[in-house]
Design a protein around this motif. Structure first.
Motif, PDB file in Angstrom:
ATOM      1  N   LYS A  40    -120.558  -9.934 -36.461  1.00  0.00           N
ATOM      2  CA  LYS A  40    -121.430 -11.058 -36.632  1.00  0.00           C
ATOM      3  C   LYS A  40    -123.105 -10.853 -36.436  1.00  0.00           C
ATOM      4  O   LYS A  40    -123.838 -11.223 -37.222  1.00  0.00           O
ATOM      5  N   VAL A  41    -123.524  -9.693 -35.678  1.00  0.00           N
ATOM      6  CA  VAL A  41    -124.809  -9.465 -35.289  1.00  0.00           C
ATOM      7  C   VAL A  41    -125.367  -8.436 -36.498  1.00  0.00           C
ATOM      8  O   VAL A  41    -124.760  -7.612 -36.615  1.00  0.00           O
ATOM      9  N   ASP A  42    -126.496  -8.970 -37.138  1.00  0.00           N
ATOM     10  CA  ASP A  42    -127.032  -7.955 -38.068  1.00  0.00           C
ATOM     11  C   ASP A  42    -128.165  -7.159 -37.316  1.00  0.00           C
ATOM     12  O   ASP A  42    -129.129  -7.663 -36.726  1.00  0.00           O
ATOM     13  N   PHE A  43    -128.009  -5.861 -37.523  1.00  0.00           N
ATOM     14  CA  PHE A  43    -128.924  -4.729 -36.922  1.00  0.00           C
ATOM     15  C   PHE A  43    -129.587  -4.224 -38.371  1.00  0.00           C
ATOM     16  O   PHE A  43    -129.228  -4.610 -39.372  1.00  0.00           O
ATOM     17  N   ALA A  44    -130.688  -3.614 -37.761  1.00  0.00           N
ATOM     18  CA  ALA A  44    -131.678  -3.094 -38.869  1.00  0.00           C
ATOM     19  C   ALA A  44    -131.009  -1.893 -39.860  1.00  0.00           C
ATOM     20  O   ALA A  44    -131.154  -2.054 -41.151  1.00  0.00           O
ATOM     21  N   ASN A  45    -130.159  -0.995 -39.160  1.00  0.00           N
ATOM     22  CA  ASN A  45    -129.484   0.022 -39.941  1.00  0.00           C
ATOM     23  C   ASN A  45    -128.007   0.311 -39.143  1.00  0.00           C
ATOM     24  O   ASN A  45    -128.072  -0.113 -37.816  1.00  0.00           O
ATOM     25  N   ASN A  46    -127.398   1.073 -39.538  1.00  0.00           N
ATOM     26  CA  ASN A  46    -126.145   1.551 -38.774  1.00  0.00           C
ATOM     27  C   ASN A  46    -126.125   2.204 -38.020  1.00  0.00           C
ATOM     28  O   ASN A  46    -125.429   2.329 -36.862  1.00  0.00           O
ATOM     29  N   VAL A  47    -127.238   2.954 -37.742  1.00  0.00           N
ATOM     30  CA  VAL A  47    -127.484   4.074 -36.424  1.00  0.00           C
ATOM     31  C   VAL A  47    -127.757   3.048 -35.349  1.00  0.00           C
ATOM     32  O   VAL A  47    -127.242   3.502 -34.130  1.00  0.00           O
ATOM     33  N   GLN A  48    -128.709   2.091 -35.500  1.00  0.00           N
ATOM     34  CA  GLN A  48    -129.073   1.081 -34.404  1.00  0.00           C
ATOM     35  C   GLN A  48    -127.624   0.287 -33.936  1.00  0.00           C
ATOM     36  O   GLN A  48    -127.605   0.196 -32.761  1.00  0.00           O
TER      37      GLN A  48
END
Length: 238
Positions: free
Chosen positions: A137-145
């Motif tokens: 559900k949570v949107d992160f800046a990128n997959n690494v984060q």
């Protein structure tokens, strides 16, 4: 004289019967113990299987709703395809993990005593569901984060509810094996992940598997502890 011979013969017969019956009581409780232990093992395995099936249905629903996991259209429409194999596989894996953890503890001679109560186990389950919910559900800046955040949360779950070397080692080993199995399934087209960033799969998947292993391990340990206390109380009563 006849009375004396009769008494001697009765005592001889009685002694012979006692000798023949002596092995009986020693063998009876042993067989009963094995039977009860096998029955308790099957009950624990069935409970762990049901918990694994339930959690897999809930967590898979979160992933599908977020379009993180995609199944082919013909798989979704067919009752003999789709996710029919996912709940049984997760249930079987949960049963194996939940039974393996207390077994490894006893083999190593390191009984797990950290936060051994059902309230702690329920909080562990809630944190695990929360970690999976965050991944969907949570949107992160990128997959690494995202991966680093889930890795920190998974390690925090282990530190909060486990803190055992055996738990960490089994968690890492099983998570790697589960990730490899998932990669093979995705490679063969059984299902796919949207925006895979690590060999056909999402890089945060091992963190989810690790948290799931720790959670099922805690449930299995608690069930084994309850069984142990029940056997101890019963032996004291006897």
């Amino acid at each position: 004289m006849s009375v004396t011979l009769t008494a001697m013969s009765d005592s001889t017969v009685t002694g012979g019967q006692q000798q023949r019956l002596t092995p009986g009581p020693a063998r009876g409780p042993y067989i009963s113990f094995i039977t009860n232990r096998l029955t308790n093992l099957l009950i624990r395995g069935a409970l762990l299987f049901c918990v694994g099936v339930f959690l897999s249905l809930v967590l898979n629903l979160l992933q599908v709703q977020r379009n993180v996991t995609l199944f082919p259209p013909d798989v979704i429409s067919s009752i003999f395809s789709s996710a029919w194999w996912v709940p049984p596989c997760c249930g079987t894996a949960s049963a194996v993990i939940g039974l393996l953890y207390p077994c490894i503890d006893s083999r190593l001679g390191e009984p797990h005593k950290f936060k051994r109560e059902w309230s702690s186990v329920m909080r562990c389950v809630a944190v695990f569901v929360g970690i999976n919910h965050a991944s969907a559900k949570v949107d992160f800046a990128n997959n690494v984060q995202l991966s680093l955040t889930l890795a920190a949360l998974s390690m925090g779950l282990w530190w909060t509810f486990d803190r055992s070397r055996s738990g960490f080692g089994l968690g890492v080993s099983i998570a790697l094996l589960a990730t490899l199995a998932t990669q093979l399934l995705v490679y063969n087209g059984v299902f796919q992940y949207t925006s895979p960033d690590f060999l056909y799969i999402r890089s945060w998947l091992p963190c989810i598997f690790f948290a799931g292993v720790i959670t099922m391990g805690n449930i299995g340990r608690q069930l084994a502890l309850y069984e142990y206390k029940f056997i101890q109380d019963k032996s004291h009563q006897d």
